[in-house]
Write an enzyme that holds these catalytic residues in place. Structure first.
Site, PDB file in Angstrom:
ATOM      1  N   GLU A 450     -31.136  32.205   1.111  1.00  0.00           N
ATOM      2  CA  GLU A 450     -29.935  32.706   1.761  1.00  0.00           C
ATOM      3  C   GLU A 450     -29.853  34.225   1.602  1.00  0.00           C
ATOM      4  O   GLU A 450     -29.837  34.732   0.479  1.00  0.00           O
ATOM      5  CB  GLU A 450     -28.707  32.042   1.150  1.00  0.00           C
ATOM      6  CG  GLU A 450     -28.733  30.527   1.251  1.00  0.00           C
ATOM      7  CD  GLU A 450     -27.682  29.849   0.374  1.00  0.00           C
ATOM      8  OE1 GLU A 450     -26.818  30.573  -0.163  1.00  0.00           O
ATOM      9  OE2 GLU A 450     -27.736  28.622   0.232  1.00  0.00           O
ATOM     10  N   LEU A 479     -27.245  28.169   5.030  1.00  0.00           N
ATOM     11  CA  LEU A 479     -26.587  28.259   3.722  1.00  0.00           C
ATOM     12  C   LEU A 479     -26.406  26.871   3.128  1.00  0.00           C
ATOM     13  O   LEU A 479     -25.317  26.298   3.135  1.00  0.00           O
ATOM     14  CB  LEU A 479     -25.242  28.975   3.863  1.00  0.00           C
ATOM     15  CG  LEU A 479     -25.417  30.466   4.178  1.00  0.00           C
ATOM     16  CD1 LEU A 479     -24.475  30.920   5.265  1.00  0.00           C
ATOM     17  CD2 LEU A 479     -25.251  31.306   2.933  1.00  0.00           C
ATOM     18  N   GLU A 481     -28.251  24.752  -0.280  1.00  0.00           N
ATOM     19  CA  GLU A 481     -29.272  24.764  -1.328  1.00  0.00           C
ATOM     20  C   GLU A 481     -30.204  23.562  -1.250  1.00  0.00           C
ATOM     21  O   GLU A 481     -31.399  23.676  -1.560  1.00  0.00           O
ATOM     22  CB  GLU A 481     -28.610  24.843  -2.701  1.00  0.00           C
ATOM     23  CG  GLU A 481     -28.033  26.205  -3.045  1.00  0.00           C
ATOM     24  CD  GLU A 481     -26.794  26.559  -2.243  1.00  0.00           C
ATOM     25  OE1 GLU A 481     -26.580  27.762  -1.982  1.00  0.00           O
ATOM     26  OE2 GLU A 481     -26.044  25.631  -1.859  1.00  0.00           O
ATOM     27  N   HIS A 552     -20.256  33.027 -10.056  1.00  0.00           N
ATOM     28  CA  HIS A 552     -21.253  34.090 -10.021  1.00  0.00           C
ATOM     29  C   HIS A 552     -21.690  34.483 -11.426  1.00  0.00           C
ATOM     30  O   HIS A 552     -22.480  35.399 -11.595  1.00  0.00           O
ATOM     31  CB  HIS A 552     -20.697  35.310  -9.282  1.00  0.00           C
ATOM     32  CG  HIS A 552     -20.232  34.993  -7.898  1.00  0.00           C
ATOM     33  ND1 HIS A 552     -18.917  34.759  -7.590  1.00  0.00           N
ATOM     34  CD2 HIS A 552     -20.919  34.820  -6.746  1.00  0.00           C
ATOM     35  CE1 HIS A 552     -18.805  34.482  -6.303  1.00  0.00           C
ATOM     36  NE2 HIS A 552     -20.003  34.501  -5.769  1.00  0.00           N
TER      37      HIS A 552
END
Length: 763
Positions: A450, A479, A481, A552
């Protein structure tokens, strides 16, 4: 429930009730029905495959009845998939549903010297002589038949099928030499030597699988690729018997789902009618082969004898429903066709049926005595071969290529004249340079994920690679996984060296089964006949300030360390990144390894170590002649210093923090050595034990969570080795990571490391 005996008796009664000629009188070379391409001889061959599949099911139940058989999920009612095998080529790779006995037997009949009956029965009794899994599981697979084994996790093989279709069509398997290819022992079997350029991928699954997330991902990705005007030669085959174990598929639901998928050509047939199935499968396969586009064939089938041996259908199905399925028995349907067409008499049908049955029973009795797996060493042998000498040789071959045949491409990729040494560079820049060299020297390598191509990655790590090597080798994916990893699985299986990126560690978890159930298990369940080498780059770990929170700044790696055979490497800085990444790429090439290269986000652009402006966390990027000298062996640690008072064992962000603490301690005449694990799997146990014994005091600095973190593995390794010194650990709190400065209350800090060290020294 329908017992094997009842199924046998019903078949005999149904055939015996059919009126037919006293002797066969029809030319078997003619089409068996007007308008069909299937000849009489073709139907006879398919009938033999169907009979073999049915008797294998009966034998599996018989073996299970006295404890010699260990797998009873059968193909009874699905024998029509033999016609799918006849409609495609024996060189078309197939990833099969676990009710594919008819397909397996039919394809084996297309290749000389194969014994499908013995193959399948060896799997049922878990014999180590079984040709694909070697007694580790009962699967349908054989490298000589281009049948790739799949796990029992429904639909998990569909994303891989998409990836294999991509490899065949887009890569054309990139038959150019690769840098590990000449290494002795890097096997070039049917699994890795390539399929014909016009091959298609055949992928079958059940109706209940349609609802699985992995199936939806595969359909969506196939449609997305087709919508993008790219080519994807994949034929999906849905074998719809209307029920998943005990849960019914609502009437019309499967058709509605499959018809609604954009980019997938839909067709359907009665899967109990061998002629209709063959004609529909041939039409679908020919269309996919000609147009190089995906399609789905929906076959209406029945399930006989329940889901498996222990399944009592009467608990959730009425007698009328069970009898309705028995009335559609595909074996009876094919026998009726043969009798009605004058190809066999009823007596000849029963003679044929009994001949196959006796042959299966005789082989079943023989395989009981065949050898079984007898030790843990034997069981795990194909799981994750490690040949460090050959891997090191492959790195040297890559260096030779970079300095020789690939030198021009390398110079061009780096933008002109290449200096002897580049840098010093940050961690991100070093990874970029290493990927540049790998793409320049290895034409089989592809890099995708991505935002990795046009944007160059969220953190610029892959910046410029698409411009240097083109969109065919460096490209953006949709997008998702699961589709990213599925694409890599198929690409690796198809002869490429995929380097997919998962944008953040937290994003990996919804797709983790593609690594656990599919990637890492391939060599184990194929005894090394098939492999899917890959290096998965993952940006992760914590300490990313000013951005993120948990999604994140994910510091959980337990799910990766729990996968058997997976290689997990964590470069702590620029000095480690290049040799570790090259080791992963070479290990994938030589050993078929599945590697995760976990890149600490917070260190991507870190420059300094002890003081602002010291550039102590940068490192030069050396020329090819230094690669072999700097090579890092998978599973070996790096040790900083030789302090005799304390051993700090850590990794990732912890290395830089621990080195800073060690410098402060040194100012107080306390000598600490810092062990950078580098590899979280396999752990560098020998290095841990040696360095722990050198001081007798071990502080484990673990930035992952206290429960399930890396520190648990380090301490367990010390205990197992008989370590008698003292040990402590500092680790992150068992919590998700919040936004902003609140994260500092949870994560390991330099102060916590220093306090832990002083506490340990005081003890």
């Amino acid at each position: 429930m329908t017992t094997p005996q009842e199924l046998d008796e019903r078949f005999r009664a149904a055939v015996g009730a059919r009126a037919g000629p006293e002797q066969a009188e029809t030319d078997p070379l003619r089409p068996v029905l007007a308008g069909s391409a299937l000849t009489g001889s073709g139907v006879l061959e398919l009938f033999d495959a169907q009979l073999a599949s049915r008797h294998l099911d009966l034998a599996a139940r018989w073996l299970r009845s006295f404890g010699e058989g260990f797998y009873t999920i059968g193909s009874s009612g699905h024998e029509g998939n033999a016609a799918v095998a006849a409609a495609v080529r024996a060189t078309d790779p197939a990833l099969l549903h676990y009710r594919s006995g008819g397909f397996y037997c039919a394809r084996a009949g297309q290749v000389d010297g194969k014994e499908p009956l013995r193959d399948v029965l060896r799997g049922v009794v878990a014999a180590s002589t079984e040709p694909i899994a070697g007694g580790r599981h009962k699967v349908f697979g054989h490298p000589d038949l281009a049948i790739i084994p799949t796990t029992s996790t429904i639909a998990s093989h569909l994303p891989r099928a998409v990836g294999l279709g991509y490899a065949i069509e887009q890569g054309r398997l990139r038959r150019a030499p690769r840098f590990g290819q000449a290494v002795a022992g890097a096997r070039r079997t049917a699994a890795t030597s390539g399929y014909p350029e016009d091959a298609i991928v055949v992928c079958s699954f059940g109706d209940a699988s349609v609802n699985h997330a992995s199936a939806q991902v595969a359909f969506n990705t196939a449609g997305w690729i087709d919508h993008s005007k790219l080519r994807l030669p994949v034929l999906f085959v849905c074998e719809d018997n209307g029920i998943g174990i005990s849960v019914r598929s609502p009437k019309g639901w499967v058709e509605a789902v499959l018809r609604s998928r954009p980019g997938l050509r839909y067709s359907a047939a009665d899967g109990c009618d061998v002629v209709a199935t063959y004609d529909a499968a041939a039409d679908a396969a020919n269309w996919v082969r000609e147009h190089r586009r995906p399609a789905v064939l929906h076959l209406d089938m029945v399930r006989l004898m329940g889901h498996a041996g222990a399944d009592a259908e009467v608990a959730y199905r009425s007698p009328a429903e069970i009898n309705a399925d028995l009335d559609r028995d595909p074996l009876v349907a094919t026998a009726t066709l043969l009798i009605g067409a004058g190809l066999l008499t009823p007596e000849e049908v029963l003679t044929r049926y009994d001949d196959v049955g006796w042959r299966v029973r005789r082989i079943a009795e023989e395989v009981i005595a065949e050898p079984k797996l007898t030790s843990a060493t034997e069981v795990v042998a194909p799981l994750a071969p490690r040949r460090p000498v050959r891997v090191a040789r492959a790195v040297s071959e890559a260096a030779d290529a970079a300095a020789g045949p690939a030198q021009a491409a390398r110079v061009d990729a780096f933008g002109g004249r290449l200096p002897e040494r580049i840098g010093p560079l940050t961690l991100a820049q070093t990874i970029n340079a290493t990927l540049t060299d790998a793409l320049a020297t290895n034409p089989a390598m592809v890099l995708f994920g991505e935002d990795v191509a046009v944007k160059g990655g969220v953190y610029g790590v892959t910046k410029g690679l698409r411009d240097r090597f083109g969109g065919g080798r460096v490209f953006d994916t949709l997008l998702d996984e699961t589709s990213v990893l599925g694409l890599a699985l198929g690409a690796g299986l198809g002869g490429l060296l995929p380097v997919p990126e998962i944008q953040y560690l937290a994003y990996l978890h919804n797709a983790e089964d593609q690594l656990r159930g599919e990637a890492a298990s391939m060599q184990f369940f194929s005894t090394g006949a098939y492999r899917n080498p890959m290096v998965v780059r993952v940006a992760g770990l914590a300490y990313q300030e000013g951005f993120g929170g948990h999604f994140h700044n994910d510091n959980s790696v337990a799910v990766l360390r729990d996968i058997p055979g997976l290689v997990v490497g964590v470069p702590s800085g620029a000095a480690e990144a290049a040799p570790m990444l090259r080791a992963c790429l070479a290990s994938a090439e030589v050993d078929g390894s599945v590697c995760v290269f976990l890149e600490p986000i917070a260190l991507y652009h870190t420059r300094d170590l002890h003081a602002e402006g010291d550039n102590g966390w940068l490192a030069p990027y050396g020329p090819p002649e230094e690669w072999a000298r700097d090579h890092v062996t998978v599973g070996r640690a790096r040790v900083y210093g030789a302090g005799e008072h304390l051993t700090i064992v850590t990794f990732g962000n912890g290395v830089r923090m621990s080195l800073r603490v060690a410098a402060r301690l040194a100012g107080q005449r306390i000598g600490a050595r810092v062990v950078d694990l580098r590899w979280l799997s396999p752990l560098p146990v020998a290095d841990i034990v040696r360095e722990a014994g050198a001081t007798g005091r071990v502080l484990v600095v673990d930035e992952t969570r206290r429960s399930g973190g890396v520190g648990e593995g380090v301490l367990a390794a010390l205990v197992d080795a008989g370590y008698v010194g003292v040990a402590r650990r500092v680790s992150a709190v068992d919590s998700y990571i919040p936004l902003g400065n609140a994260a500092k209350h949870l994560l390991v800090s330099e102060d916590a490391i220093e306090q832990g060290a002083r506490s340990l020294l005081g003890a």
